[in-house]
Scaffold this motif. Structure first.
Motif, mmCIF file in Angstrom:
data_model
loop_
_atom_site.group_PDB
_atom_site.id
_atom_site.type_symbol
_atom_site.label_atom_id
_atom_site.label_comp_id
_atom_site.label_asym_id
_atom_site.label_seq_id
_atom_site.Cartn_x
_atom_site.Cartn_y
_atom_site.Cartn_z
ATOM 1 N N ARG A 101 -14.128 -6.416 16.434
ATOM 2 C CA ARG A 101 -13.218 -5.390 16.946
ATOM 3 C C ARG A 101 -12.767 -5.673 18.379
ATOM 4 O O ARG A 101 -11.618 -5.398 18.737
ATOM 5 C CB ARG A 101 -13.873 -4.017 16.861
ATOM 6 C CG ARG A 101 -15.205 -3.900 17.588
ATOM 7 C CD ARG A 101 -15.890 -2.578 17.259
ATOM 8 N NE ARG A 101 -17.204 -2.467 17.874
ATOM 9 C CZ ARG A 101 -18.324 -2.938 17.327
ATOM 10 N NH1 ARG A 101 -18.282 -3.562 16.166
ATOM 11 N NH2 ARG A 101 -19.489 -2.789 17.936
ATOM 12 N N ASN A 102 -13.648 -6.230 19.202
ATOM 13 C CA ASN A 102 -13.283 -6.489 20.598
ATOM 14 C C ASN A 102 -12.359 -7.694 20.753
ATOM 15 O O ASN A 102 -11.735 -7.861 21.803
ATOM 16 C CB ASN A 102 -14.548 -6.694 21.444
ATOM 17 C CG ASN A 102 -15.400 -5.440 21.510
ATOM 18 O OD1 ASN A 102 -14.881 -4.324 21.485
ATOM 19 N ND2 ASN A 102 -16.712 -5.609 21.587
ATOM 20 N N GLU A 141 -14.373 1.435 13.150
ATOM 21 C CA GLU A 141 -14.224 0.629 14.366
ATOM 22 C C GLU A 141 -12.838 0.017 14.460
ATOM 23 O O GLU A 141 -12.194 0.037 15.513
ATOM 24 C CB GLU A 141 -15.283 -0.488 14.411
ATOM 25 C CG GLU A 141 -16.692 0.002 14.663
ATOM 26 C CD GLU A 141 -17.415 0.325 13.362
ATOM 27 O OE1 GLU A 141 -16.746 0.426 12.313
ATOM 28 O OE2 GLU A 141 -18.650 0.487 13.405
ATOM 29 N N ASN A 195 -10.052 2.556 15.082
ATOM 30 C CA ASN A 195 -10.045 2.922 16.507
ATOM 31 C C ASN A 195 -9.370 1.845 17.345
ATOM 32 O O ASN A 195 -8.618 2.159 18.282
ATOM 33 C CB ASN A 195 -11.470 3.166 17.004
ATOM 34 C CG ASN A 195 -12.054 4.464 16.479
ATOM 35 O OD1 ASN A 195 -11.320 5.388 16.144
ATOM 36 N ND2 ASN A 195 -13.372 4.542 16.397
ATOM 37 N N VAL A 196 -9.636 0.584 17.028
ATOM 38 C CA VAL A 196 -8.972 -0.529 17.725
ATOM 39 C C VAL A 196 -7.462 -0.425 17.548
ATOM 40 O O VAL A 196 -6.688 -0.565 18.509
ATOM 41 C CB VAL A 196 -9.476 -1.887 17.185
ATOM 42 C CG1 VAL A 196 -8.566 -3.030 17.651
ATOM 43 C CG2 VAL A 196 -10.901 -2.147 17.638
ATOM 44 N N LYS A 238 -5.600 2.212 16.796
ATOM 45 C CA LYS A 238 -5.051 3.383 17.495
ATOM 46 C C LYS A 238 -4.946 3.140 18.994
ATOM 47 O O LYS A 238 -3.942 3.515 19.626
ATOM 48 C CB LYS A 238 -5.931 4.609 17.225
ATOM 49 C CG LYS A 238 -5.803 5.172 15.815
ATOM 50 C CD LYS A 238 -6.702 6.390 15.629
ATOM 51 C CE LYS A 238 -6.501 7.029 14.259
ATOM 52 N NZ LYS A 238 -7.384 8.200 14.053
ATOM 53 N N GLU A 239 -5.974 2.540 19.562
ATOM 54 C CA GLU A 239 -5.963 2.286 21.006
ATOM 55 C C GLU A 239 -4.872 1.283 21.376
ATOM 56 O O GLU A 239 -4.173 1.463 22.373
ATOM 57 C CB GLU A 239 -7.335 1.772 21.464
ATOM 58 C CG GLU A 239 -8.417 2.828 21.481
ATOM 59 C CD GLU A 239 -8.063 4.005 22.385
ATOM 60 O OE1 GLU A 239 -7.663 3.763 23.550
ATOM 61 O OE2 GLU A 239 -8.154 5.148 21.923
ATOM 62 N N HIS A 240 -4.717 0.232 20.568
ATOM 63 C CA HIS A 240 -3.698 -0.772 20.890
ATOM 64 C C HIS A 240 -2.299 -0.199 20.734
ATOM 65 O O HIS A 240 -1.380 -0.543 21.500
ATOM 66 C CB HIS A 240 -3.851 -2.011 20.009
ATOM 67 C CG HIS A 240 -3.070 -3.178 20.510
ATOM 68 N ND1 HIS A 240 -1.771 -3.408 20.124
ATOM 69 C CD2 HIS A 240 -3.390 -4.159 21.393
ATOM 70 C CE1 HIS A 240 -1.321 -4.498 20.737
ATOM 71 N NE2 HIS A 240 -2.278 -4.961 21.517
ATOM 72 N N LYS A 258 -1.264 2.613 21.526
ATOM 73 C CA LYS A 258 -0.919 3.404 22.710
ATOM 74 C C LYS A 258 -0.198 2.580 23.764
ATOM 75 O O LYS A 258 0.479 3.142 24.642
ATOM 76 C CB LYS A 258 -2.182 4.021 23.318
ATOM 77 C CG LYS A 258 -2.838 5.084 22.464
ATOM 78 C CD LYS A 258 -4.124 5.585 23.107
ATOM 79 C CE LYS A 258 -4.826 6.621 22.228
ATOM 80 N NZ LYS A 258 -6.116 7.058 22.830
ATOM 81 N N SER A 299 5.293 4.946 18.593
ATOM 82 C CA SER A 299 4.315 5.994 18.291
ATOM 83 C C SER A 299 4.781 6.938 17.183
ATOM 84 O O SER A 299 3.974 7.397 16.371
ATOM 85 C CB SER A 299 3.992 6.797 19.557
ATOM 86 O OG SER A 299 5.167 7.422 20.060
#
Length: 285
Positions: free
Chosen positions: A50-51, A126, A129-130, A132-134, A136, A142
């Protein structure tokens, strides 16, 4: 006294019946949850990265390199079945797409950037979430992009015949039951809609190239990413789709030029291939 005796007989009997009914209900729910194509080991393995998911020079570099080719596959395929592309800057404007097994959103975001209204679904919390964050980082997409943590089985029940197109890219080789998985995917698509699949063929060549060479010798992709037994031949995918009312329009081999770092079509389907099918009718439960 007689009343107390009856109470002693009836109340325990009622409790026994209720307990058995509850046990039965729990068992049925447990069985229902087990009827899933999700492979927990695969989810755990892919979630470890994920990172690094959006590092184009990291362990997901092959997926990033493949993304532009897959976008062209979807765009050209839709154009070939008559989808009108009025806006050159946003050619898929107005097209409603579900990206099944979207992972961290590498393909999903790119589909939204060319105008599609995209929902990405995945069973990894996980990776959702990755994604969704990217997303942004690009507020321009959006309103066209949505991510949902779910399984294909659950989502197909809620979103039956809701989408113009389903994209199933580099996912089929990671599920436990490709037949059930494809059945549920087809349910989401409107009659006349398109299904785009990219995956790996089950051949000696694919084992040598993708597992022995790519994973263990050259370390191009993380070790353990693929299980050769889960690879599936294009003829088998076509047969499954036929069973669920879909007509296969195109099967092409796909190849990578490692020197130019470019993907292109090939007459050989022995390793990678892309398949485009059209849904003809409603799929039964």
């Amino acid at each position: 006294m007689a009343r107390n005796v009856l109470r002693c007989i009836i109340v325990p009997s009622r409790n026994i019946f209720q307990n058995r009914w509850l046990e039965s209900t729990v068992s049925i729910n447990r069985i229902a949850r087990q009827i899933s194509t999700v492979d927990v080991k695969e989810i755990e393995h892919l979630s470890r990265f994920r990172n690094d998911w959006w590092d184009e020079n990291g362990q997901m570099s092959e997926l990033h390199l493949y993304a532009s080719f897959r976008i062209k596959f979807v765009r050209d395929g839709l154009a070939n079945v008559g989808v009108q592309m009025q806006n050159p800057a946003l050619p898929l404007e107005g097209v409603k797409i579900v990206d099944i097994g979207c992972g961290g959103g590498i393909l999903t975001e790119r589909l939204a950037r060319i105008g599609a209204q995209v929902t990405g679904i995945d069973a990894s919390a996980e990776l959702i979430n990755v994604a969704k964050e990217h997303a942004k980082l690009d507020p321009n997409i959006s309103e066209r992009l949505n991510y949902i943590l779910t399984t294909v089985e659950d989502f197909s029940q809620k979103e039956k015949e809701s989408y113009d197109t389903a994209v199933i890219s580099e996912v089929l080789e990671h599920v436990t039951d490709p037949q059930l998985f494809l059945k549920e995917c087809v349910k989401m698509v409107k009659p006349g809609g398109s299904i785009f699949i990219t995956t790996e063929n089950k051949t000696l060549a694919s084992w040598l190239m993708l597992i022995v060479a790519a994973e263990y010798i050259f370390r191009r992709i993380p070790v353990g990413t693929h299980e050769w037994n889960k690879f599936i031949a294009p003829q088998e995918v076509q047969r499954i789709l036929d069973d669920y009312g879909c007509r296969t329009r195109l099967i092409h081999g796909v190849k990578l030029n490692p020197l130019l770092k470019q993907w292109s079509w090939s007459s050989c389907t022995a390793i990678f291939y892309g398949l485009h099918a059209i849904k003809q009718k409603e799929v039964g439960a």
